[in-house]
Write a protein that holds these residues in place. Sequence first.
Motif, PDB file in Angstrom:
ATOM      1  N   GLU A 122      29.823   9.130  21.747  1.00 46.71           N
ATOM      2  CA  GLU A 122      28.920   8.243  22.493  1.00 46.71           C
ATOM      3  C   GLU A 122      29.714   7.465  23.540  1.00 46.71           C
ATOM      4  O   GLU A 122      30.942   7.389  23.453  1.00 46.71           O
ATOM      5  N   PRO A 123      29.021   6.874  24.505  1.00 46.03           N
ATOM      6  CA  PRO A 123      29.760   6.094  25.512  1.00 46.03           C
ATOM      7  C   PRO A 123      30.640   5.040  24.820  1.00 46.03           C
ATOM      8  O   PRO A 123      30.189   4.334  23.922  1.00 46.03           O
ATOM      9  N   ILE A 124      31.884   4.978  25.263  1.00 48.84           N
ATOM     10  CA  ILE A 124      32.853   4.063  24.638  1.00 48.84           C
ATOM     11  C   ILE A 124      32.593   2.646  25.136  1.00 48.84           C
ATOM     12  O   ILE A 124      32.283   2.430  26.304  1.00 48.84           O
ATOM     13  N   ARG A 125      32.741   1.685  24.222  1.00 52.57           N
ATOM     14  CA  ARG A 125      32.599   0.284  24.634  1.00 52.57           C
ATOM     15  C   ARG A 125      33.875  -0.483  24.320  1.00 52.57           C
ATOM     16  O   ARG A 125      34.584  -0.139  23.372  1.00 52.57           O
ATOM     17  N   ASN A 126      34.147  -1.496  25.119  1.00 52.91           N
ATOM     18  CA  ASN A 126      35.293  -2.348  24.812  1.00 52.91           C
ATOM     19  C   ASN A 126      34.797  -3.678  24.243  1.00 52.91           C
ATOM     20  O   ASN A 126      33.590  -3.919  24.151  1.00 52.91           O
ATOM     21  N   THR A 127      35.735  -4.530  23.862  1.00 56.64           N
ATOM     22  CA  THR A 127      35.366  -5.773  23.191  1.00 56.64           C
ATOM     23  C   THR A 127      34.431  -6.625  24.046  1.00 56.64           C
ATOM     24  O   THR A 127      33.438  -7.169  23.546  1.00 56.64           O
ATOM     25  N   LEU A 128      34.741  -6.711  25.333  1.00 57.16           N
ATOM     26  CA  LEU A 128      33.909  -7.544  26.208  1.00 57.16           C
ATOM     27  C   LEU A 128      32.491  -6.988  26.304  1.00 57.16           C
ATOM     28  O   LEU A 128      31.518  -7.745  26.316  1.00 57.16           O
ATOM     29  N   GLN A 129      32.376  -5.680  26.368  1.00 55.65           N
ATOM     30  CA  GLN A 129      31.038  -5.080  26.436  1.00 55.65           C
ATOM     31  C   GLN A 129      30.265  -5.320  25.137  1.00 55.65           C
ATOM     32  O   GLN A 129      29.072  -5.598  25.158  1.00 55.65           O
ATOM     33  N   LEU A 130      30.971  -5.222  24.007  1.00 50.89           N
ATOM     34  CA  LEU A 130      30.290  -5.490  22.739  1.00 50.89           C
ATOM     35  C   LEU A 130      29.856  -6.950  22.652  1.00 50.89           C
ATOM     36  O   LEU A 130      28.771  -7.256  22.159  1.00 50.89           O
TER      37      LEU A 130
END
Length: 303
Positions: A267-275
């Motif tokens: 799935e599209p990867i998310r980083n901490t800021l996006q989460l």
Amino acid sequence: MSTTPEFGSLRSDDDHWDIVSSVGYTALLVAGWRAVHARSPQPLVRDDYAQAFIAASQDPYLAEVLASPGTSEDQTAFPRLYGVQTRFFDDFFLAAGQAGVRQAVIVAAGLDSRAYRLDWPVGTTVFEIDLPKVLEFKSRVLAERGATPRARRIEVAADLRGEWSKPLEAAGFDVERPGAWSVEGILPYLTDDAQNTLFTLISGLSAPGSRVAVGALGTRLDHDQLEGLEAAHPGVNMSGSVDFSALTYEPESDPAAWLSSHGWAVEPIRNTLQLEAVYGMIPPEVDVKIDSFMRSQYITATR
Ligand SMILES: C[S@@+](CC[C@H](N)C(=O)[O-])C[C@H]1O[C@@H](n2cnc3c(N)ncnc32)[C@H](O)[C@@H]1O
């Protein structure tokens, strides 16, 4: 800090630890950050067991952190980061359960208390893999508190650098049925070869419908970043038994690319800021020294 030790210089291929030494202490450290997060005004998750682990360990540094957590950006950064990370993996397991998966494997479980915290569907088995002394400490502390797991919980005392799939199967993991795997807080402590072995074994055990969640935390940190991190958070180093540089390797591996090329739909990867944005948090003023952690990758893939 005047010099940064060589990456992996405190490690050997067959080193072992308990909860207050070497890599084992990092499990206690992140439990400490979760305990601090649980006390924040609007916690994303509540891990009420984390505090019990710190108390039982009698670690003076973490006792002090809990006694006076502090409110500055530096002091709240790690608790906040671990709140986000814990929520990500909690949501992952809950979604897997809703999709019908009834086997969960917590790789490098450390003091992860999900087996006791989450609302697992009836019939779920949670396997926890870590080294024996880490699992013993966790079981002892939770038993002393009278805590009961909310799923069938099975410990698998094994070294992830070896053939851990055999003891997992011997413990009842069914390769014919899908599993949900969490790979959280472990990758920097494994060499590239060991990471390759880890993902190869996970894939080999994963029936169609299996899911994996990976936190690529702290990978690809270079010496300057680590030096800045430790300077910004002197307590991390001052504990005397944790020196991230010397306990971690410099893995080059790319878990998402590996999974994509081995039959997993990533799935599209998310980083901490996006989460943080997904969870409705107001982003902190990101300190450049911990910026790389804020950009840790959270990966979810399905077989
Ligand atoms: C930073 S802690 C993370 C614990 C847990 N996943 C969490 O996020 O709270 C790292 C954990 O990895 C475990 N670990 C590291 N290398 C391991 C290995 N080769 N075999 C088994 N466990 C290992 C340690 O014992 C420790 O519990």
